[in-house]
Design a protein around this motif. Structure first.
Motif, PDB file in Angstrom:
ATOM      1  N   LEU A  20       0.852  -1.185   0.000  1.00 33.60           N
ATOM      2  CA  LEU A  20       0.000   0.000   0.000  1.00 33.60           C
ATOM      3  C   LEU A  20       0.885   1.232   0.000  1.00 33.60           C
ATOM      4  O   LEU A  20       1.871   1.303   0.738  1.00 33.60           O
ATOM      5  N   PHE A  21       0.529   2.195  -0.827  1.00 31.66           N
ATOM      6  CA  PHE A  21       1.356   3.395  -0.938  1.00 31.66           C
ATOM      7  C   PHE A  21       0.492   4.561  -1.399  1.00 31.66           C
ATOM      8  O   PHE A  21      -0.261   4.440  -2.367  1.00 31.66           O
ATOM      9  N   VAL A  22       0.598   5.695  -0.695  1.00 32.87           N
ATOM     10  CA  VAL A  22      -0.163   6.898  -1.042  1.00 32.87           C
ATOM     11  C   VAL A  22       0.787   7.976  -1.533  1.00 32.87           C
ATOM     12  O   VAL A  22       1.862   8.173  -0.956  1.00 32.87           O
ATOM     13  N   TYR A  23       0.402   8.650  -2.611  1.00 34.03           N
ATOM     14  CA  TYR A  23       1.245   9.709  -3.152  1.00 34.03           C
ATOM     15  C   TYR A  23       0.381  10.872  -3.615  1.00 34.03           C
ATOM     16  O   TYR A  23      -0.626  10.675  -4.306  1.00 34.03           O
ATOM     17  N   ASP A  24       0.782  12.080  -3.235  1.00 37.33           N
ATOM     18  CA  ASP A  24       0.106  13.298  -3.694  1.00 37.33           C
ATOM     19  C   ASP A  24       0.832  13.827  -4.922  1.00 37.33           C
ATOM     20  O   ASP A  24       1.963  14.299  -4.822  1.00 37.33           O
ATOM     21  N   PHE A  25       0.174  13.731  -6.062  1.00 38.38           N
ATOM     22  CA  PHE A  25       0.779  14.180  -7.312  1.00 38.38           C
ATOM     23  C   PHE A  25       0.274  15.574  -7.659  1.00 38.38           C
ATOM     24  O   PHE A  25      -0.926  15.792  -7.778  1.00 38.38           O
ATOM     25  N   LYS A  26       1.224  16.519  -7.842  1.00 45.78           N
ATOM     26  CA  LYS A  26       0.868  17.891  -8.180  1.00 45.78           C
ATOM     27  C   LYS A  26       1.737  18.366  -9.342  1.00 45.78           C
ATOM     28  O   LYS A  26       2.886  17.950  -9.476  1.00 45.78           O
ATOM     29  N   LEU A  92      -3.564   6.175  -4.673  1.00 50.41           N
ATOM     30  CA  LEU A  92      -3.457   5.088  -3.698  1.00 50.41           C
ATOM     31  C   LEU A  92      -3.130   3.803  -4.451  1.00 50.41           C
ATOM     32  O   LEU A  92      -3.948   3.285  -5.200  1.00 50.41           O
ATOM     33  N   PHE A  93      -1.899   3.302  -4.283  1.00 55.21           N
ATOM     34  CA  PHE A  93      -1.438   2.102  -4.970  1.00 55.21           C
ATOM     35  C   PHE A  93      -1.622   0.881  -4.068  1.00 55.21           C
ATOM     36  O   PHE A  93      -1.428   0.970  -2.851  1.00 55.21           O
ATOM     37  N   PHE A  94      -1.948  -0.261  -4.675  1.00 58.94           N
ATOM     38  CA  PHE A  94      -2.129  -1.472  -3.877  1.00 58.94           C
ATOM     39  C   PHE A  94      -1.770  -2.707  -4.695  1.00 58.94           C
ATOM     40  O   PHE A  94      -1.851  -2.715  -5.922  1.00 58.94           O
TER      41      PHE A  94
END
Length: 277
Positions: A20-26, A92-94
């Motif tokens: 599980l991995f969360v990333y804020d892409f801007k 949100l990657f899983f």
């Protein structure tokens, strides 16, 4: 154009991709048709801007009224700003492992599993808004605690979407972990009348351009350049003959960069200018 490996390019440390991995892409400028090798399944929660994704068999365009669940694999991303705003998307990657854990705990395998579609569209609502706010809070926690909470929140999200969309969503989750192949012919014929280049279509087939051409000729007994050109010109002729559409409205959609090139190719094949129809 280089290929971006995601989520690896977002990780602070190199190594195995987390479950599980969360990333804020801007971003502050448009990105057009970025080649992406997506190595984890991914929720894309768009906050500002628009996002278009081309897959091997289809494409989808969303704004911040919808979110996407995207199957891992090769695709092309186009990310567009709205006016002068910053483009912002929470990702949100899983892994397959997390899907299997959820299905074993909450879902019975009691129906035939269909081939996985490339994406699942989610209509945003008040729950999604509050869920994203909670993710932002979690990401500020100590790492060990954050990972535990993120696992709980991921399960919560899948439970909510299963309740909202029912068996359709359950079957989509099941299909993500099934082994499947993506036939060359299916990908080609889904993109006959798109504006994608041969290189881009080859990428969606997970092939180099030279390998794609070799397999194409074996399948169709003709070079891909001529095959696509003939198909698209015939389609253009059909549209011009059977509708009120203008020449200037179709050439871009059929893969031509300018009207002059399209008109020359059209006249070369049919002996008349498209404007004469």
């Amino acid at each position: 154009m280089s290929v971006e490996n995601i989520p690896e390019s977002y990780l602070k440390t190199k190594g195995n991709i987390p479950d599980l991995f969360v990333y804020d892409f801007k971003m502050t400028e448009n990105l057009i048709k970025t080649k992406v090798n997506l190595n984890s399944h991914m929720f894309s929660f768009l906050q500002t801007g628009k996002k278009q994704v081309h897959f091997s068999d289809t494409s989808v365009l969303v704004d911040n009224s919808q979110s996407l669940l995207i199957k891992k694999g090769n695709c092309l991303w186009t990310e567009l700003l709205d006016t002068d705003e910053i483009y912002y998307c929470k990702l949100l990657f899983f892994s397959d492992k997390k899907i299997k854990e959820f299905l074993q705990k909450h879902v019975k395998y009691n129906s035939e599993i269909q081939e996985a579609q490339s994406y699942f569209t989610i209509e945003n609502d008040s729950y999604i808004d509050s869920y994203l706010n909670s993710l932002a809070t979690i990401m500020a926690a100590p790492v060990a605690f954050m990972n535990t909470l993120l696992s709980v929140k991921f399960e919560e999200l899948l439970l909510y979407l299963t309740n909202k969309y029912g068996e359709v969503f359950e079957n989509y989750l099941k299909s993500l972990i099934e082994e499947e192949t993506s036939p060359l012919k299916k990908t080609i014929e889904k993109n006959v009348y798109t504006s994608l280049s041969l290189e881009e279509i080859a990428f969606l087939c997970n092939m180099s351009l030279s390998t794609f051409k070799r397999h194409f000729i074996k399948e169709y007994k003709q070079s891909p350049g001529k095959w696509f050109r003939d198909k698209r010109l015939l389609r253009a002729k059909e549209l011009l003959e059977t509708s009120t559409i203008k020449v200037s409205d179709i050439y871009l959609d059929l893969g031509y960069n300018n009207l002059s090139n399209f008109s020359s190719a059209f006249k070369s094949k049919f002996g008349i200018n498209p404007s004469e129809i």
